[in-house]
Scaffold this motif. Structure first.
Motif, PDB file in Angstrom:
ATOM      1  N   GLY A   1      12.563 -58.264  30.075  1.00 17.92           N
ATOM      2  CA  GLY A   1      12.206 -58.908  31.328  1.00 17.92           C
ATOM      3  C   GLY A   1      12.953 -58.251  32.478  1.00 17.92           C
ATOM      4  N   ASP A   2      13.224 -59.025  33.538  1.00 15.42           N
ATOM      5  CA  ASP A   2      13.971 -58.455  34.675  1.00 15.42           C
ATOM      6  C   ASP A   2      15.462 -58.698  34.562  1.00 15.42           C
ATOM      7  N   GLY A   3      15.895 -59.339  33.449  1.00 21.30           N
ATOM      8  CA  GLY A   3      17.321 -59.551  33.215  1.00 21.30           C
ATOM      9  C   GLY A   3      17.910 -60.756  33.916  1.00 21.30           C
ATOM     10  N   THR A   4      17.087 -61.520  34.621  1.00 25.60           N
ATOM     11  CA  THR A   4      17.620 -62.689  35.330  1.00 25.60           C
ATOM     12  C   THR A   4      17.691 -63.928  34.446  1.00 25.60           C
ATOM     13  N   GLN A   5      17.125 -63.856  33.220  1.00 29.08           N
ATOM     14  CA  GLN A   5      17.279 -64.977  32.303  1.00 29.08           C
ATOM     15  C   GLN A   5      18.763 -65.143  31.969  1.00 29.08           C
ATOM     16  N   THR A   6      19.183 -66.375  31.718  1.00 30.31           N
ATOM     17  CA  THR A   6      20.610 -66.634  31.540  1.00 30.31           C
ATOM     18  C   THR A   6      20.935 -67.020  30.104  1.00 30.31           C
TER      19      THR A   6
ATOM     20  N   SER B   1      26.561 -87.371  15.978  1.00 32.03           N
ATOM     21  CA  SER B   1      25.663 -86.212  15.919  1.00 32.03           C
ATOM     22  C   SER B   1      24.501 -86.382  16.897  1.00 32.03           C
ATOM     23  N   PRO B   2      24.056 -85.251  17.441  1.00 30.07           N
ATOM     24  CA  PRO B   2      24.599 -83.891  17.357  1.00 30.07           C
ATOM     25  C   PRO B   2      25.608 -83.626  18.476  1.00 30.07           C
ATOM     26  N   VAL B   3      26.337 -82.512  18.362  1.00 27.73           N
ATOM     27  CA  VAL B   3      27.296 -82.094  19.385  1.00 27.73           C
ATOM     28  C   VAL B   3      27.041 -80.632  19.737  1.00 27.73           C
ATOM     29  N   ASN B   4      26.889 -80.344  21.025  1.00 31.20           N
ATOM     30  CA  ASN B   4      26.770 -78.964  21.494  1.00 31.20           C
ATOM     31  C   ASN B   4      28.116 -78.254  21.410  1.00 31.20           C
ATOM     32  N   LEU B   5      28.111 -77.035  20.870  1.00 32.13           N
ATOM     33  CA  LEU B   5      29.279 -76.157  20.916  1.00 32.13           C
ATOM     34  C   LEU B   5      28.854 -74.849  21.566  1.00 32.13           C
ATOM     35  N   GLY B   6      29.422 -74.545  22.702  1.00 34.53           N
ATOM     36  CA  GLY B   6      29.073 -73.321  23.411  1.00 34.53           C
ATOM     37  C   GLY B   6      29.868 -73.222  24.696  1.00 34.53           C
ATOM     38  N   ASN B   7      29.679 -72.130  25.375  1.00 35.31           N
ATOM     39  CA  ASN B   7      30.396 -71.870  26.625  1.00 35.31           C
ATOM     40  C   ASN B   7      29.523 -72.302  27.795  1.00 35.31           C
ATOM     41  N   PRO B   8      29.991 -73.222  28.636  1.00 31.87           N
ATOM     42  CA  PRO B   8      29.168 -73.682  29.751  1.00 31.87           C
ATOM     43  C   PRO B   8      29.124 -72.725  30.936  1.00 31.87           C
ATOM     44  N   VAL B   9      29.793 -71.581  30.823  1.00 31.38           N
ATOM     45  CA  VAL B   9      29.728 -70.570  31.886  1.00 31.38           C
ATOM     46  C   VAL B   9      28.483 -69.714  31.655  1.00 31.38           C
ATOM     47  N   GLU B  10      27.640 -69.635  32.671  1.00 31.06           N
ATOM     48  CA  GLU B  10      26.307 -69.033  32.540  1.00 31.06           C
ATOM     49  C   GLU B  10      26.283 -67.634  33.160  1.00 31.06           C
ATOM     50  N   TYR B  11      25.650 -66.693  32.455  1.00 30.30           N
ATOM     51  CA  TYR B  11      25.523 -65.315  32.953  1.00 30.30           C
ATOM     52  C   TYR B  11      24.065 -64.877  32.880  1.00 30.30           C
ATOM     53  N   GLN B  12      23.640 -64.115  33.883  1.00 28.66           N
ATOM     54  CA  GLN B  12      22.369 -63.427  33.750  1.00 28.66           C
ATOM     55  C   GLN B  12      22.545 -62.290  32.740  1.00 28.66           C
ATOM     56  N   VAL B  13      21.490 -62.005  31.993  1.00 26.37           N
ATOM     57  CA  VAL B  13      21.573 -60.966  30.970  1.00 26.37           C
ATOM     58  C   VAL B  13      21.898 -59.607  31.580  1.00 26.37           C
ATOM     59  N   VAL B  14      21.352 -59.324  32.735  1.00 25.87           N
ATOM     60  CA  VAL B  14      21.640 -58.036  33.369  1.00 25.87           C
ATOM     61  C   VAL B  14      23.097 -57.966  33.821  1.00 25.87           C
ATOM     62  N   GLU B  15      23.699 -59.103  34.180  1.00 25.52           N
ATOM     63  CA  GLU B  15      25.131 -59.136  34.504  1.00 25.52           C
ATOM     64  C   GLU B  15      25.950 -58.749  33.286  1.00 25.52           C
ATOM     65  N   LEU B  16      25.569 -59.279  32.139  1.00 30.70           N
ATOM     66  CA  LEU B  16      26.290 -58.971  30.908  1.00 30.70           C
ATOM     67  C   LEU B  16      26.169 -57.484  30.582  1.00 30.70           C
ATOM     68  N   ALA B  17      24.990 -56.920  30.774  1.00 33.63           N
ATOM     69  CA  ALA B  17      24.795 -55.495  30.512  1.00 33.63           C
ATOM     70  C   ALA B  17      25.741 -54.647  31.353  1.00 33.63           C
ATOM     71  N   LYS B  18      25.852 -54.975  32.625  1.00 27.94           N
ATOM     72  CA  LYS B  18      26.736 -54.228  33.523  1.00 27.94           C
ATOM     73  C   LYS B  18      28.205 -54.402  33.128  1.00 27.94           C
TER      74      LYS B  18
END
Length: 308
Positions: free
Chosen positions: A198-203, A227-244
């Protein structure tokens, strides 16, 4: 531990052995590796080499149920096996718990939310899942696994604790598992173009594996669990940000190659972890930059061993 030869399984086994627990591992090595059974913190008690969808031998105090292909590359290559593992494998774990009195932590996934219409995702959200798409074997399989666990809890009193795992990354990820972090790190270190769909803006939200292991252990040890319990990082990144970020941390000269977005790929993904904070006293502590650097260093060492 089912799936104890996998990526998260390796790190969880390692932590439990270091704390003095005896750990038996059940794995059929569909996506796990025998290399992941070697630990410098202790010795695995017994290797049960079988499919988790078959009856589980032994008597245990607790079962961590991690077994199931979890990356699109793997579960789309074996969709029927994936669905069977997710549903019938959980059934077998629950049956073992019913017979022996063990409690279980069931590793579900953020994919039960599908392409979410609610953001961030809370545990009360029922999801927006395509039941007939190429990701359905995993998404609906995990939803079915949750159903099995909750009905065993209601009918038989099994202490089943469902955790919904969001994107997790770190050392020992498979190079070819198709997940965004492993893809980017592997491609960057090889000097190949980094593939962004895509354009990499998905998070996405990225949780380092040691933080995830801590959450899983807290889920098993918690006196009160809902139950259930979410386990994850609540800090959100765009995929293109991660690539850079990966390009910078790896000092790679790779370019970014944009390709069409796969079917049913979620546009946004971010957990609400209020319940994990309240029930478990848990939240991620490793910043993404630090976790990525550790991952890149380990990937580079592994690549050097294979190439050299």
């Amino acid at each position: 531990m089912t799936g104890g030869a996998g990526f998260i399984g390796f790190h969880l086994v390692r932590r439990l052995l270091a704390e003095g627990h005896r750990v038996d591992v059940l794995d059929n090595f569909q996506t796990g590796t025998r290399e992941n059974l070697s630990h410098d913190t202790g010795v695995i008690g017994r290797l049960i080499e079988q499919n988790v969808a078959d009856p589980i031998p032994g008597v245990y105090d607790g079962i961590f149920h991690l077994a199931c292909p979890a990356s699109p590359v793997h579960y789309q290559a074996a969709p029927l096996e994936t669905f069977r593992t997710a549903v019938w494998g959980t059934w077998q774990v629950m049956e073992s718990c019913r017979q022996t009195g063990a409690k279980a932590v069931i590793a579900s996934t953020s994919e039960v939310y599908g392409n979410p219409l609610v953001h961030p995702q809370t545990e009360e959200y029922f999801g927006n899942v395509n039941p007939v798409g190429i990701r359905s074997c995993y998404d609906e399989g995990k939803r079915g696994g949750e159903t099995v666990a909750m009905d065993y809890r209601r009918i038989h009193g099994v202490d089943a604790r469902i955790v919904r795992i969001f994107n997790t990354y770190g050392p020992r990820m498979l190079f070819n598992d198709g997940r965004v972090v492993s893809n980017f790190c592997h491609q960057a270190l090889l000097g190949n173009p980094i593939t962004v769909y895509g354009d990499g803006t998905q998070t996405r939200s990225f949780c380092f594996v040691t933080d995830m292991v801590d959450g899983l252990i807290r889920a098993m040890e918690a006196e009160h669990f809902v139950s259930p319990v979410n386990l994850g990082n609540p800090v959100e990144y765009q995929v293109v940000e991660l690539a850079k970020m990966v390009l910078s941390l790896s000092s790679s000269s790779s370019s970014i190659l944009f390709k069409p977005l796969p079917s049913d790929d979620p546009s946004r993904r971010k957990p609400d972890i209020t319940r994990a904070r309240t029930l478990l006293g848990w939240e991620p502590r490793i910043p993404v930059e630090e976790g990525l650097l550790q991952t890149i260093v380990e990937f580079r060492q592994r690549l050097g061993k294979y190439v050299g």
